[in-house]
Design a protein around this motif. Structure first.
Motif: not given
Length: 606
Positions: A303-332
């Protein structure tokens, strides 16, 4: 010559201004100052003609013995100052309550046949009917004259702001709209009651209804303060709506200046909501939701970052979380490696020669018709993941940290029932793991900072990259120290074998002890010894790199301090006996998190 009106400011309007200024000062940005100046200028310019008319026509007056004397268009300077201080106070409260919000989340693409058109028209019709009725009150010249003058002055502005930002006004949470209107209004009602009883200002009896909200508060005054605070907040919402549009849609607004001109703000507001990129809005919403659920520390820091940088940082975090969840949360057992390969393929395509610029980085904007990475993401990834991959600003970051991050995920895949220590055999292995899963993310964050705030020399950029890399390792050590029990339940032990051997433990016995029932006191003491060693290592990396934050571009320094200190506070909590545990993890109380963030904004930790 008197000073009663001046005392009203000294006692009631200036103390809140001082308090709010002290609280908000560390959070204040150039854009905030621009916003405050913009709103104050409009408030004063629009109110002076109206207020001057009221005084000249005898609607209200100020006894000579309650004001200092100087006037502007017959308006006492104390009254002119009231326009400024009310706008200032309400604006600061709005800014403070809105700071955690990422405004692009509340944009809405308007589609043909949905309810938004009807909502807009209903609001416009209600405002138009109010203006018509107010004009009749003024024309009749009866006891409703003052009420009519208030409405005929304020409601047209509200109508304009509603027409420009009605979606945003409805979508935003009440904490950033209703509260900044209600609290100042209630406070000013009380102040006005006291002032009217003292005779600081007087409404002529022939132009007022005589109705009161409570004894001493004329209904006209109550409506006046309610409407003026609505005007201030509506204006702020329209401003934030415009900047949200500017920051969210680079296809429409390729470059956004730090201080957008009024003309550019109006252009943004006039962009039809039907032209919004719905996928971009939803992708940002998903990213913010992941951040809010998965990391309270980084959510606060973002919340302390500004503008498009804040959006990019949030999306970067989301990518890291998505990648981690895809690899970790699997059945086989085969699925994690399949997702890992798909992520590699996505990066290969995103950084392929077809989308590279002359400088070796990807082109400035992703185009679904040109970027093979986007096409691959749409075809190969689940719905809740594909938008994050599509929005990931790979064109602003080097590819090497991403591939290293995937190697870190690959290290996680080596954990198993037969190898609970996985790849972590030595301290060097743990350093390498931390570098891959966290140092890489810190590198990517700094690359985004340097992209959005260019001008850093190559030598300083290298220093910042190295320091960021080490800081990422410090945060990962903190993460491991916090999650010893959680990782044990997943059958993982990240503690080097040599460290465990000193405590006469193995990775198997360490996991078994943490998983089984209530561990013995002697075992818990050994766990705490290991935990403290992890924390010592974390603080070693932290101390070696914390100074580099002050070498970042100025707008990113304080926010980066917040990001680091918010997370390292977890390590400090873990060093204290009797730390609080929630869900198997040490937590930082909310008020302490806020204090740590506020302190980090003020300056470096001493």
């Amino acid at each position: 010559m008197g000073h009663d009106y001046a005392l009203v400011h000294a006692k009631y309007t200036m103390p809140p201004a001082l308090l709010l200024s002290i609280i908000y000062a560390p959070l204040c940005t150039k854009l905030d100052l621009y916003k405050i100046g913009f709103l104050v200028t409009i408030a004063v310019a629009s109110t002076i003609p109206w207020d001057s008319y009221l005084i000249r026509t005898g609607i209200w007056s100020y006894p000579p013995d309650v004001i200092l004397g100087p006037t502007l268009f017959d308006i006492p300077l104390e009254e002119v100052f009231f326009f400024v201080i009310q706008t200032f106070n309400t604006t600061l409260l709005y800014l403070l309550l809105s700071k955690p919000i990422l405004h692009p989340v509340y944009l809405v693409k308007e589609k043909k046949g949905d309810s938004w058109t009807y909502i807009k028209v209903i609001g416009q019709l209600a405002a138009a009917l109010t203006i018509k009725k107010a004009a009749q009150y003024v024309k009749d010249g009866t006891e409703k004259t003052y009420l009519g003058l208030i409405l005929i002055w304020a409601v047209p502005f509200l109508l304009l702001l509603w027409s420009l930002a009605y979606q945003f006004l409805i979508q935003l949470p009440p904490t950033s709209t209703v509260i900044p209107i209600a609290l100042p209004t209630l406070y000013l009602w009380i102040v006005d009651t006291l002032a009217m009883k003292r005779g600081t200002w007087v409404i002529e009896s022939g132009t007022k209804t005589g109705w009161v909200l409570w004894p001493g508060l004329e209904i006209e005054e109550a409506i006046f303060f309610l409407l003026t605070n609505c005007l201030i907040v509506f204006g702020l919402v329209a401003f934030d709506n415009a900047t949200a549009i500017l920051n969210t849609f680079p296809a429409h607004f390729r470059r956004v200046p730090d201080l957008p001109s009024p003309v550019l703000l109006v252009r943004a507001l006039l962009l039809p909501a039907s032209a919004y990129d719905d996928d971009r809005i939803i992708g940002i919403q998903q990213a913010v939701d992941r951040l809010r659920k998965k990391s309270r520390s980084f959510y606060l820091a973002s919340s302390t970052f500004q503008g498009r940088l804040r959006i990019d940082l949030v999306i970067l975090y989301s990518f890291c979380r998505v990648a981690d969840d895809l690899i970790d949360s699997t059945d086989t057992s085969s699925e994690p490696r399949e997702w890992l390969q798909k992520l590699k393929t996505y990066l290969d395509l995103s950084y392929s020669d077809a989308v590279q610029g002359k400088d070796g980085r990807a082109v400035d904007a992703k185009d679904a018709n040109q970027d093979p990475g986007i096409l691959y993401a749409e075809q190969q990834f689940p719905q809740n993941a594909k938008l994050t991959l599509i929005l990931l600003p790979t064109h602003r970051m080097a590819k090497e940290p991403f591939y290293e991050l995937l190697k870190g995920f690959e290290m996680d895949l080596t954990f198993g029932s037969k190898t609970p220590s996985g790849p972590i055999k030595t301290e060097a292995d743990l350093d390498l793991y931390g570098a891959r899963v966290a140092g890489t993310v810190a590198l990517l964050c700094i690359q985004l900072v340097l992209f959005h705030y260019p001008g850093t020399s190559e030598s300083r950029a290298k220093l910042l990259m190295a320091a960021g890399h080490d800081m990422g390792i410090a945060l990962q050590y903190t993460n491991i120290a916090r999650d010893l029990g959680v990782d044990a339940r997943d059958g993982r032990c990240y503690v080097p074998a040599g460290w465990l051997k000193k405590e006469k433990l193995t990775s198997e016995s360490f996991i078994a002890g943490l998983k089984g029932g209530t561990p013995e006191a002697f075992f818990l003491k050994k766990v705490e010894t290991v935990r403290q060693r992890l924390l010592e290592r974390a603080f070693t990396f932290y101390q070696n790199s914390i100074g580099a934050i002050e070498q970042l571009p100025y707008p990113a320094r304080a926010p980066m301090r917040v990001a680091v200190e918010s997370y390292m506070q977890i390590a400090r909590e873990l060093q204290r006996p009797g730390y609080k545990v929630k869900g198997g993890r040490a937590t930082v109380p909310v008020l302490k998190r806020l204090w740590v963030a506020w302190s980090a904004l003020i300056g470096p930790r001493r």
